[in-house]
Design a protein around this motif. Structure first.
Motif, PDB file in Angstrom:
ATOM      1  N   HIS A  64       8.047  -1.864 -10.903  1.00  0.00           N
ATOM      2  CA  HIS A  64       7.837  -2.784  -9.761  1.00  0.00           C
ATOM      3  C   HIS A  64       6.413  -2.702  -9.197  1.00  0.00           C
ATOM      4  O   HIS A  64       5.991  -3.565  -8.436  1.00  0.00           O
ATOM      5  N   LEU A  65       5.643  -1.673  -9.593  1.00  0.00           N
ATOM      6  CA  LEU A  65       4.272  -1.559  -9.077  1.00  0.00           C
ATOM      7  C   LEU A  65       3.309  -2.474  -9.827  1.00  0.00           C
ATOM      8  O   LEU A  65       2.167  -2.639  -9.432  1.00  0.00           O
ATOM      9  N   TYR A  71      -4.804  -1.337 -11.745  1.00  0.00           N
ATOM     10  CA  TYR A  71      -5.142  -0.331 -10.744  1.00  0.00           C
ATOM     11  C   TYR A  71      -6.418   0.414 -11.123  1.00  0.00           C
ATOM     12  O   TYR A  71      -6.604   0.791 -12.274  1.00  0.00           O
ATOM     13  N   MET A 305       0.816   0.902  -1.162  1.00  0.00           N
ATOM     14  CA  MET A 305       1.569   0.168  -0.139  1.00  0.00           C
ATOM     15  C   MET A 305       1.631  -1.311  -0.509  1.00  0.00           C
ATOM     16  O   MET A 305       0.871  -1.778  -1.359  1.00  0.00           O
ATOM     17  N   SER A 306       2.532  -2.033   0.170  1.00  0.00           N
ATOM     18  CA  SER A 306       2.638  -3.475  -0.079  1.00  0.00           C
ATOM     19  C   SER A 306       2.162  -4.287   1.132  1.00  0.00           C
ATOM     20  O   SER A 306       2.503  -5.442   1.293  1.00  0.00           O
ATOM     21  N   HIS A 307       1.374  -3.651   1.995  1.00  0.00           N
ATOM     22  CA  HIS A 307       0.864  -4.352   3.195  1.00  0.00           C
ATOM     23  C   HIS A 307      -0.422  -3.663   3.636  1.00  0.00           C
ATOM     24  O   HIS A 307      -0.643  -2.488   3.306  1.00  0.00           O
ATOM     25  N   SER A 339      -7.866  -2.873  -1.799  1.00  0.00           N
ATOM     26  CA  SER A 339      -6.776  -3.651  -2.394  1.00  0.00           C
ATOM     27  C   SER A 339      -7.296  -4.592  -3.473  1.00  0.00           C
ATOM     28  O   SER A 339      -8.397  -4.421  -3.980  1.00  0.00           O
ATOM     29  N   TYR A 340      -6.494  -5.622  -3.744  1.00  0.00           N
ATOM     30  CA  TYR A 340      -6.870  -6.608  -4.772  1.00  0.00           C
ATOM     31  C   TYR A 340      -8.192  -7.296  -4.432  1.00  0.00           C
ATOM     32  O   TYR A 340      -8.875  -7.799  -5.312  1.00  0.00           O
ATOM     33  N   GLY A 348      -1.252  -8.193  -3.581  1.00  0.00           N
ATOM     34  CA  GLY A 348      -0.116  -7.769  -2.768  1.00  0.00           C
ATOM     35  C   GLY A 348       0.052  -6.259  -2.663  1.00  0.00           C
ATOM     36  O   GLY A 348       0.924  -5.772  -1.959  1.00  0.00           O
ATOM     37  N   LYS A 349      -0.797  -5.498  -3.405  1.00  0.00           N
ATOM     38  CA  LYS A 349      -0.707  -4.030  -3.313  1.00  0.00           C
ATOM     39  C   LYS A 349      -1.984  -3.466  -2.681  1.00  0.00           C
ATOM     40  O   LYS A 349      -3.078  -4.006  -2.884  1.00  0.00           O
ATOM     41  N   TYR A 350      -1.805  -2.384  -1.942  1.00  0.00           N
ATOM     42  CA  TYR A 350      -2.918  -1.752  -1.238  1.00  0.00           C
ATOM     43  C   TYR A 350      -2.927  -0.258  -1.564  1.00  0.00           C
ATOM     44  O   TYR A 350      -1.870   0.356  -1.662  1.00  0.00           O
ATOM     45  N   ASP A 378       5.030   2.655  -0.511  1.00  0.00           N
ATOM     46  CA  ASP A 378       5.862   2.574  -1.721  1.00  0.00           C
ATOM     47  C   ASP A 378       5.879   3.915  -2.453  1.00  0.00           C
ATOM     48  O   ASP A 378       6.898   4.362  -2.954  1.00  0.00           O
TER      49      ASP A 378
END
Length: 444
Positions: A64-65, A71, A305-307, A339-340, A348-350, A378
């Motif tokens: 799910h990552l 990365y 994280m996702s935020h 992040s991205y 969407g990932k941080y 996460d």
């Protein structure tokens, strides 16, 4: 390998790569070796599979990552001051042509349990919720004094010799309270503890000016910039530079044993039965463990994280400094988030780091004040590493050893170590009076 070199550099960490580039540009014959099969040493960037191998002992991160390749998690994450010494070194060596930078969105400070934007100019001071109405006016006067201060124009000094007056005395003149002093000293001047208060004020004023000038440079929300794809790009860019000037690189060289003559001076490096002769060795502490001493320990947490970090205006990249006094500690804590937007994680990932100079043996408990600011994570990895500094006498053994990376999330201390080493190795000072506008071409 059986040749003679002016300098052999061991380890491809950022400090070693910058020095190898600078020395090659100076016309020295440089051999650069690393026991690892990748660039970066302690300061490398890892993809998700490498991250899992390092911290979890498995090579199967959860699906799910997203894709491992998306990365680039920096092991020593630090932002770059837009007008700071590292940018000057990048321009001086023309390494800017190998790198793309992007401004960092936010610079924040923790005060009384809340996260606030760092005010850097007199106008921002007037708007900041960090201070009450009267304190704002006093702070504004102080900011104007700093903005107008020019070392070479005595009329801007208001009768004070900042090489003699301490920071504490200068601040007392403007009547600023401890709270204000805290964010000025730690989030603007980027001091790591409170020793600066009893030292001459000139250094602090120069640091504040650097912050304000860097902030103005790219009109971002912070004075920092960061390379796309992360810091792993930097050592490789300097390695390319060194190669252009005739430097030789060898990765995956086991052992790398430094050899000494009967006077105790370095005379070469042996790996796999072959010895390369040299006059000087430059390395990180891991290559000459008996010439360094342990001076501390860094504790950190790496989070996926996702935020974005809450209360930072949804910033995709941000630094938050938690001054020691706010936490009842002896040293500051740092939050770093990317992040991205800088291509270090999928959309969407941080990636967030919480780091500090360890004062206990329990990183989970010690880092809690910083982790509490992150919101839900996460995945989290805890890590501690020892910090070493050289205790040899380079004039006697010709070994020039870098200091381990500290817990700060910006590069100023790293570059001052590099510049000091450069002067010790070459006997001259690196001229960093460069045209700073040369770096802005890489801005998006």
């Amino acid at each position: 390998m059986d040749e003679e070199y002016d300098v052999i550099v061991l380890g491809t960490g950022l400090k070693e790569c910058i020095l190898s580039g600078l020395l090659s540009v100076d016309g020295l014959k440089v051999l650069h070796m690393d026991r690892n099969d990748y660039y970066g040493g302690e300061s490398s960037s890892l993809n998700l599979i490498q991250l899992w191998k390092k911290f979890r002992g498995s090579d199967k991160p959860p699906a799910h990552l997203g894709s491992s390749r998306d990365y680039n998690v920096d092991m020593v994450p630090k932002f770059i001051m837009a007008n700071g010494a590292l940018v000057r070194v990048l321009i001086h060596t023309d390494v800017t042509k190998y790198l793309y930078f992007k401004a960092v969105d936010g610079s924040f400070v923790y005060n009384k349990g809340k996260v606030h934007k760092v005010p850097a100019t007199d106008m921002e001071a007037l708007k900041s919720p960090l201070m009450g109405i009267f304190e704002k006016r006093r702070a504004r006067k102080f900011f104007i004094y700093v903005q107008d201060y020019n070392e070479n124009e005595p009329k801007t000094h208001e009768g004070m010799d900042l090489t003699r007056v301490t920071t504490r005395e200068l601040i007392a003149k403007y009547g600023l309270d401890d709270n204000t002093v805290d964010f000025i000293g730690h989030a603007l001047a980027l001091h790591r503890d409170d020793r600066y208060l009893n030292e001459p004020a000139l250094d602090t004023v120069k640091r504040m000016k650097l912050y304000a000038e860097s902030l103005a440079r790219f009109q971002g929300g912070s004075p920092y910039i960061y390379p796309l794809y992360g810091l792993g790009e930097l050592p490789q860019a300097f390695a390319r530079l060194s190669a252009v000037y005739g430097g030789t690189y060898m990765l995956n060289k086991p052992e790398c044993k430094v050899e000494f003559d009967e006077e105790g001076k370095v005379c070469g490096v042996t790996s796999e039965g072959e010895t390369a002769k040299c006059k000087k060795v430059v390395c990180d502490p891991s290559y000459l463990p008996n010439k360094v001493r342990k001076v501390g320990k860094v504790a950190r947490a790496i989070c996926i994280m996702s935020h974005p970090i809450p209360n930072t205006n949804e910033s995709p990249s941000v630094q938050v400094i938690l001054p020691q006094k706010q936490l009842g500690r002896r040293s500051d804590m740092y939050l770093f988030c990317c992040s991205y937007s800088h291509n270090v994680a999928p959309k969407g990932k941080y990636i967030a780091f919480v780091s500090t100079e360890a004062e206990t043996d329990q990183p989970e408990i010690e880092l809690k004040p910083g982790l509490d600011l992150l919101g839900p994570v996460d995945e989290i990895f805890y890590d501690t590493y020892d910090r070493f500094e050289p205790c040899n006498e380079p004039s006697l053994d010709n070994c020039f050893i870098s200091t381990s990376y500290d817990a700060t999330t910006h590069f100023e201390s790293t570059v001052s170590d590099v510049l000091n080493m450069y002067s010790m190795i070459t006997g001259k000072v690196l001229d960093l009076n460069v045209d700073l506008s040369a770096a802005s071409a890489a801005e998006e």
